[in-house]
Design a protein around this motif. Structure first.
Motif, PDB file in Angstrom:
ATOM      1  N   ALA A   1      -7.438   8.602  -5.869  1.00 34.76           N
ATOM      2  CA  ALA A   1      -6.294   7.905  -5.269  1.00 34.76           C
ATOM      3  C   ALA A   1      -6.535   7.674  -3.781  1.00 34.76           C
ATOM      4  O   ALA A   1      -6.219   6.605  -3.244  1.00 34.76           O
TER       5      ALA A   1
ATOM      6  N   SER B   1      -6.801   3.990  -2.081  1.00 29.61           N
ATOM      7  CA  SER B   1      -5.976   3.566  -0.942  1.00 29.61           C
ATOM      8  C   SER B   1      -6.845   3.070   0.211  1.00 29.61           C
ATOM      9  O   SER B   1      -6.520   2.083   0.869  1.00 29.61           O
TER      10      SER B   1
ATOM     11  N   SER C   1      -8.297  -0.376  -0.811  1.00 27.17           N
ATOM     12  CA  SER C   1      -7.254  -1.397  -0.774  1.00 27.17           C
ATOM     13  C   SER C   1      -6.886  -1.755   0.656  1.00 27.17           C
ATOM     14  O   SER C   1      -6.597  -2.916   0.961  1.00 27.17           O
ATOM     15  N   GLY C   2      -6.913  -0.761   1.521  1.00 26.40           N
ATOM     16  CA  GLY C   2      -6.514  -0.985   2.916  1.00 26.40           C
ATOM     17  C   GLY C   2      -7.574  -1.620   3.765  1.00 26.40           C
ATOM     18  O   GLY C   2      -7.302  -2.032   4.892  1.00 26.40           O
TER      19      GLY C   2
ATOM     20  N   THR D   1      -4.411  11.013   4.981  1.00 27.30           N
ATOM     21  CA  THR D   1      -4.206  10.292   3.730  1.00 27.30           C
ATOM     22  C   THR D   1      -5.116   9.069   3.714  1.00 27.30           C
ATOM     23  O   THR D   1      -5.646   8.641   4.747  1.00 27.30           O
ATOM     24  N   GLY D   2      -5.299   8.496   2.527  1.00 24.42           N
ATOM     25  CA  GLY D   2      -6.090   7.278   2.419  1.00 24.42           C
ATOM     26  C   GLY D   2      -5.513   6.158   3.262  1.00 24.42           C
ATOM     27  O   GLY D   2      -6.254   5.382   3.874  1.00 24.42           O
ATOM     28  N   GLU D   3      -4.184   6.087   3.318  1.00 26.90           N
ATOM     29  CA  GLU D   3      -3.529   5.038   4.115  1.00 26.90           C
ATOM     30  C   GLU D   3      -3.784   5.253   5.608  1.00 26.90           C
ATOM     31  O   GLU D   3      -4.044   4.290   6.349  1.00 26.90           O
TER      32      GLU D   3
END
Length: 359
Positions: free
Chosen positions: A271, A275, A278-279, A345-347
């Motif tokens: 996950a 992320s 995707s970001g 976090t990935g974000e």
């Protein structure tokens, strides 16, 4: 070639491959009760392993401590103060020889720390015997714990342990002595440096990721990942095909991101990687179709966008991969240098990474 890339599968495969390549490091830590092993383990490694890790007995005197997501196993050996130590030693050495005879090097115990408290000013025969036996099958480092006043003790220990790779004095946490004198934490960086030197090459990545004392070792392993990824990208690009169809570079980029994240010891999973991807890629490309993804990657590098319909040369592929990877390494270093325990976090990472790429 199919223009569509399955993002979920690419992310999953990249993560699984990176996790396998990082592997695990196994460290045996031995010492009498009260020498500060638990404090040392909790201070050096992520996740306060001695306090919160899962422990299971592997011999009567040794338990294996692990924690999910941290690529190290600690073999905590006790009983050095027992008068008849020989049965304990024999059982431990039998266990180690079986493990280290395994064809899978991930099962080996890769190094040992023998902990001796400085304040006791005493070395037991059992400690010497254990270290000597261990030195025949793995590197041994003698760790003088709670080190506040040497008074020649280190030299004595060095004389008693000539077979050890090194002797290092450490103080895991700040001590307050009588009279208000403070002894700061010290020696931990030396211990990490020495262990990194003696541990097998295949375990350096895992050990660097698991420890939280020196960010430089994580950085060094990350740079090696970039170099290897650039070589892989160059190899794929050496086959003359139109650049718009050179989908092979995208999985390499994803595997590199996953490997670097794991090398830095981030709390990484599929996950997180999804992320991050995707970001970065898809936030610019709008989708993860093959041509669009590669084109989006090129947009980050001025002067290369016009090559979208041309053949991708090995040099260009290596340059793109190196620049992309080093930008990610620089991003993580900036995020962690002042707070190595920062839970990203990935974000969070994707946002910072985009800023780095876009200048």
């Amino acid at each position: 070639m199919n223009e569509n890339l399955d993002l979920n599968k690419l992310v999953s495969d990249a993560y699984d491959d990176a996790l396998k390549k990082r592997g695990i490091a196994n460290i045996l830590i031995a010492g009498k009760t009260g020498v500060g092993k638990s404090t040392l383990i909790n201070t050096v490694f992520q996740g306060r392993m001695a306090a919160t890790g899962q422990g299971r007995p592997v011999t009567q005197s040794t338990k294996k401590i692990t924690k999910e997501g941290i690529p190290i196993a600690i073999y905590d050996t006790k009983g050095l103060e027992v008068k008849d130590y020989k049965p304990i030693l024999d059982e431990l050495m039998t266990f180690i020889k079986i493990n280290n005879g395994n064809t899978d090097h991930q099962q080996h115990i890769h190094a040992a720390w023998i902990c001796i408290a400085e304040g006791a000013r005493r070395v037991e025969d059992a400690e010497i015997s254990l270290a000597k036996n261990l030195s025949e099958v793995m590197p041994v480092i003698v760790v003088i714990t709670t080190a506040s006043s040497d008074q020649g003790f280190k030299s004595i220990v060095e004389g008693l342990f000539p077979f050890a790779r090194n002797v290092v004095r450490v103080n895991s946490v700040e001590q307050m002595l009588d009279g208000g004198h403070e002894i700061p934490a010290h020696g931990l960086e030396d211990l990490i440096d020495i262990t990194m030197e003696v541990i097998p090459e295949g375990q350096k990545k895992a050990f660097a990721a698991a420890q939280k004392i020196k960010l430089d070792h994580k950085l060094s392993q990350a740079h090696k990942i970039v170099v290897a990824s650039a070589a892989s990208a160059a190899g794929i690009a050496a086959v003359p095909i139109p650049f718009s169809d050179a989908f092979g570079i995208v999985p390499i980029q994803l595997a590199m991101l996953a490997s670097i994240s794991l090398a830095f010891g981030l709390d990484t999973n599929k996950a997180f990687l999804g992320s991050l991807v995707s970001g970065t890629f898809t936030a610019v490309a709008g989708s993860f179709g093959g041509r669009v993804a590669v084109g989006a990657l090129l947009k980050f590098f001025p002067g290369l966008g016009s090559a979208a319909g041309a053949a991708l040369s090995a040099t260009v592929a290596a340059t793109i991969t190196t620049t992309f990877g080093e930008a990610y390494v620089a991003t993580l270093y900036a995020l962690l240098k002042d707070d190595p325990d920062n839970k990203l976090t990935g974000e969070d990472v994707a946002k910072a990474f985009k800023k780095t790429l876009q200048g």
